[in-house]
Scaffold this active site. Sequence first.
Site, mmCIF file in Angstrom:
data_model
loop_
_atom_site.group_PDB
_atom_site.id
_atom_site.type_symbol
_atom_site.label_atom_id
_atom_site.label_comp_id
_atom_site.label_asym_id
_atom_site.label_seq_id
_atom_site.Cartn_x
_atom_site.Cartn_y
_atom_site.Cartn_z
ATOM 1 N N GLY A 11 0.839 -1.210 0.000
ATOM 2 C CA GLY A 11 0.000 0.000 0.000
ATOM 3 C C GLY A 11 0.865 1.247 0.000
ATOM 4 N N ASP A 32 0.183 -8.851 1.612
ATOM 5 C CA ASP A 32 -0.860 -7.949 1.117
ATOM 6 C C ASP A 32 -1.871 -8.740 0.289
ATOM 7 O OD1 ASP A 32 -2.184 -5.626 -0.261
ATOM 8 O OD2 ASP A 32 -0.576 -4.545 0.765
ATOM 9 N N ASN A 33 -3.135 -8.325 0.354
ATOM 10 C CA ASN A 33 -4.139 -8.964 -0.515
ATOM 11 C C ASN A 33 -4.387 -8.131 -1.782
ATOM 12 O OD1 ASN A 33 -5.650 -6.803 0.364
ATOM 13 N ND2 ASN A 33 -7.383 -8.014 1.101
ATOM 14 N N PHE A 35 -5.849 -5.338 -2.264
ATOM 15 C CA PHE A 35 -7.154 -4.671 -2.417
ATOM 16 C C PHE A 35 -6.936 -3.214 -2.836
ATOM 17 C CE2 PHE A 35 -10.729 -2.379 -0.044
ATOM 18 C CZ PHE A 35 -11.544 -2.367 -1.166
ATOM 19 N N TYR A 144 -14.542 1.704 9.923
ATOM 20 C CA TYR A 144 -13.111 2.034 10.045
ATOM 21 C C TYR A 144 -12.799 2.546 11.451
ATOM 22 C CZ TYR A 144 -8.606 4.199 8.755
ATOM 23 O OH TYR A 144 -7.281 4.568 8.675
ATOM 24 N N LYS A 148 -10.840 0.290 14.018
ATOM 25 C CA LYS A 148 -9.509 0.655 14.515
ATOM 26 C C LYS A 148 -9.496 0.780 16.033
ATOM 27 C CE LYS A 148 -6.837 1.197 10.804
ATOM 28 N NZ LYS A 148 -5.508 0.588 10.655
ATOM 29 N N TYR A 158 -3.925 -8.178 24.293
ATOM 30 C CA TYR A 158 -2.857 -9.179 24.076
ATOM 31 C C TYR A 158 -1.618 -8.816 24.906
ATOM 32 C CZ TYR A 158 -4.841 -12.304 20.606
ATOM 33 O OH TYR A 158 -5.598 -13.270 19.991
ATOM 34 N N ARG A 185 -9.094 10.222 -1.567
ATOM 35 C CA ARG A 185 -8.674 11.094 -0.474
ATOM 36 C C ARG A 185 -8.388 12.481 -1.024
ATOM 37 N NH1 ARG A 185 -4.701 7.227 3.077
ATOM 38 N NH2 ARG A 185 -4.423 6.039 1.164
HETATM 39 P P1 NAD Z 1 -3.503 1.869 1.590
HETATM 40 O O1 NAD Z 1 -4.916 1.550 1.280
HETATM 41 O O2 NAD Z 1 -2.645 2.423 0.514
HETATM 42 O O3 NAD Z 1 -2.756 0.599 2.166
HETATM 43 C C1 NAD Z 1 -3.401 -0.460 2.824
HETATM 44 C C2 NAD Z 1 -2.796 -1.763 2.342
HETATM 45 O O4 NAD Z 1 -3.398 -2.850 3.060
HETATM 46 C C3 NAD Z 1 -3.071 -2.025 0.866
HETATM 47 O O5 NAD Z 1 -1.893 -2.474 0.239
HETATM 48 C C4 NAD Z 1 -4.153 -3.105 0.872
HETATM 49 O O6 NAD Z 1 -4.146 -3.902 -0.286
HETATM 50 C C5 NAD Z 1 -3.773 -3.875 2.138
HETATM 51 N N1 NAD Z 1 -4.888 -4.624 2.739
HETATM 52 C C6 NAD Z 1 -6.134 -4.173 3.018
HETATM 53 N N2 NAD Z 1 -6.865 -5.148 3.592
HETATM 54 C C7 NAD Z 1 -6.051 -6.231 3.681
HETATM 55 C C8 NAD Z 1 -6.221 -7.555 4.185
HETATM 56 N N3 NAD Z 1 -7.394 -7.951 4.701
HETATM 57 N N4 NAD Z 1 -5.187 -8.424 4.116
HETATM 58 C C9 NAD Z 1 -3.992 -8.035 3.574
HETATM 59 N N5 NAD Z 1 -3.778 -6.798 3.068
HETATM 60 C C10 NAD Z 1 -4.794 -5.915 3.133
HETATM 61 O O7 NAD Z 1 -3.537 2.855 2.847
HETATM 62 P P2 NAD Z 1 -2.371 3.621 3.605
HETATM 63 O O8 NAD Z 1 -2.697 5.060 3.540
HETATM 64 O O9 NAD Z 1 -1.050 3.149 3.157
HETATM 65 O O10 NAD Z 1 -2.636 3.145 5.097
HETATM 66 C C11 NAD Z 1 -1.870 2.118 5.695
HETATM 67 C C12 NAD Z 1 -2.281 1.952 7.146
HETATM 68 O O11 NAD Z 1 -2.087 3.190 7.851
HETATM 69 C C13 NAD Z 1 -3.743 1.556 7.340
HETATM 70 O O12 NAD Z 1 -3.845 0.643 8.400
HETATM 71 C C14 NAD Z 1 -4.401 2.856 7.704
HETATM 72 O O13 NAD Z 1 -5.543 2.650 8.495
HETATM 73 C C15 NAD Z 1 -3.305 3.565 8.484
HETATM 74 N N6 NAD Z 1 -3.493 5.012 8.439
HETATM 75 C C16 NAD Z 1 -3.220 5.719 7.309
HETATM 76 C C17 NAD Z 1 -3.460 7.098 7.279
HETATM 77 C C18 NAD Z 1 -3.160 7.939 6.076
HETATM 78 O O14 NAD Z 1 -3.433 9.138 6.103
HETATM 79 N N7 NAD Z 1 -2.587 7.433 5.016
HETATM 80 C C19 NAD Z 1 -3.999 7.735 8.407
HETATM 81 C C20 NAD Z 1 -4.306 6.971 9.524
HETATM 82 C C21 NAD Z 1 -4.040 5.607 9.539
HETATM 83 N N1 UDP Z 2 -12.469 16.229 0.777
HETATM 84 C C1 UDP Z 2 -12.866 17.198 -0.144
HETATM 85 N N2 UDP Z 2 -12.809 16.881 -1.462
HETATM 86 C C2 UDP Z 2 -12.377 15.673 -1.919
HETATM 87 C C3 UDP Z 2 -11.986 14.696 -0.981
HETATM 88 C C4 UDP Z 2 -12.058 15.015 0.366
HETATM 89 O O1 UDP Z 2 -13.252 18.323 0.220
HETATM 90 O O2 UDP Z 2 -12.353 15.476 -3.149
HETATM 91 C C5 UDP Z 2 -12.506 16.595 2.198
HETATM 92 C C6 UDP Z 2 -13.233 15.594 3.082
HETATM 93 O O3 UDP Z 2 -14.604 15.913 3.135
HETATM 94 C C7 UDP Z 2 -12.533 15.791 4.407
HETATM 95 C C8 UDP Z 2 -11.102 16.147 4.022
HETATM 96 O O4 UDP Z 2 -11.173 16.591 2.671
HETATM 97 O O5 UDP Z 2 -13.091 16.864 5.106
HETATM 98 C C9 UDP Z 2 -10.119 14.984 4.125
HETATM 99 O O6 UDP Z 2 -10.689 13.895 3.443
HETATM 100 P P1 UDP Z 2 -9.925 12.513 3.215
HETATM 101 O O7 UDP Z 2 -10.886 11.598 2.510
HETATM 102 O O8 UDP Z 2 -8.619 12.754 2.576
HETATM 103 O O9 UDP Z 2 -9.585 11.948 4.661
HETATM 104 P P2 UDP Z 2 -10.307 11.982 6.102
HETATM 105 O O10 UDP Z 2 -9.426 12.842 6.901
HETATM 106 O O11 UDP Z 2 -11.685 12.553 5.991
HETATM 107 O O12 UDP Z 2 -10.316 10.560 6.511
#
Ligand code: NAD
Ligand code: UDP
Length: 315
Positions: A11, A32-33, A35, A144, A148, A158, A185
Amino acid sequence: MKKILVTGGSGFIGSHLCERLLAEGNEVVCVDNFFTGSKENILHLLNNPFFEVIRHDIIKSLLVEVDEIYNFACPASPVHYQYNAIKTIKTNVLGTINMLGLAKRLRAKFLQASTSEVYGDPKEHPQKETYWGHVNPIGIRSCYDEGKRVAETLTMDYHRQNKVNIKIIRIFNTYGPRMALNDGRVVSNFIVQALQNEDLTVYGDGSQTRSFCYVSDLVDGAIKMMNTSNDFIGPVNLGNPVEIPIIEFAERIIRLTGSRSKILFKELPQDDPVQRKPDISLAKEKLDWEPSVGLEQGLMKTIEYFDKKINFIKK
Ligand code: NAD
Ligand code: UDP
């Protein structure tokens, strides 16, 4: 040499984490799956003999031998995590149980990638780790947010019950290269729209705020947290405290891309948090960590990435 499992390793954040852990001389197993992740994100790592990829869904049990587990598997964009809400909950509950069970069997260190979403639509501002949050348990974001929150509870249980060596990080909005083009996003949407001179879709009136952290800073913080001594388990906020209203963020992207785009106001999604900004004093104190990449600097790198990607697709 440590052997480290990164779930969600293909991801956005996971791929940067795998890259950094390899560069630091570790052996990395990416699970990774696919998705929301993609092979493209890890293509450049595939020739490294110390990198291994397993296509696997963490809601099923996994048998590997590792010293540390970074549990990052879970779709993070609201569009993606709401696409199959039940699957999102299963990933956070069954998936986290499986990975914690693995950590217990192996006596491996376990780091849970939690989120600022555990604070919901926060009534305390900025958010400190001591705040319990304001979360709707039955809304469209709940799969979500609550997923979480349960994952954090499981991680703590755990630890208390089975003495697993755990760490919890609460990640605030993180951005950078390798975000999926279509992930919905705000950072990817605005940049992709601006680069194509399409209107930027601001939800609501754009007065809601977010605080954006560049991915390399986040990865630094996550690794520092994993490497702290056993007596600090978190949760700890990791994010950039520079807060910006979404409307100003849109204007900034238009300026940085030199785009002809205008702003198009659209309906605000249900339960969209009004404000979000991390208090990072705990990370500063315990990890000696704070972000070093400024918003414009990080955005320019991200814009460059999406520009190349869009041009490649067009060819
Ligand atoms: P992302 O969607 O790019 O990455 C998630 C990855 O997990 C993907 O590669 C997806 O294929 C894999 N995945 C999903 N479900 C799975 C499953 N059941 N089994 C195996 N693989 C699976 O998102 P990201 O932004 O890279 O986020 C990564 C982690 O960080 C997530 O846990 C997310 O909740 C957390 N996080 C990210 C942000 C952010 O702003 N990017 C903020 C808060 C938390
Ligand atoms: N947002 C927006 N336009 C877009 C996508 C998102 O105005 O095309 C806004 C969304 O409503 C939120 C903020 O931007 O208030 C951040 O959204 P995002 O989906 O990136 O992450 P969030 O922090 O809400 O999980």
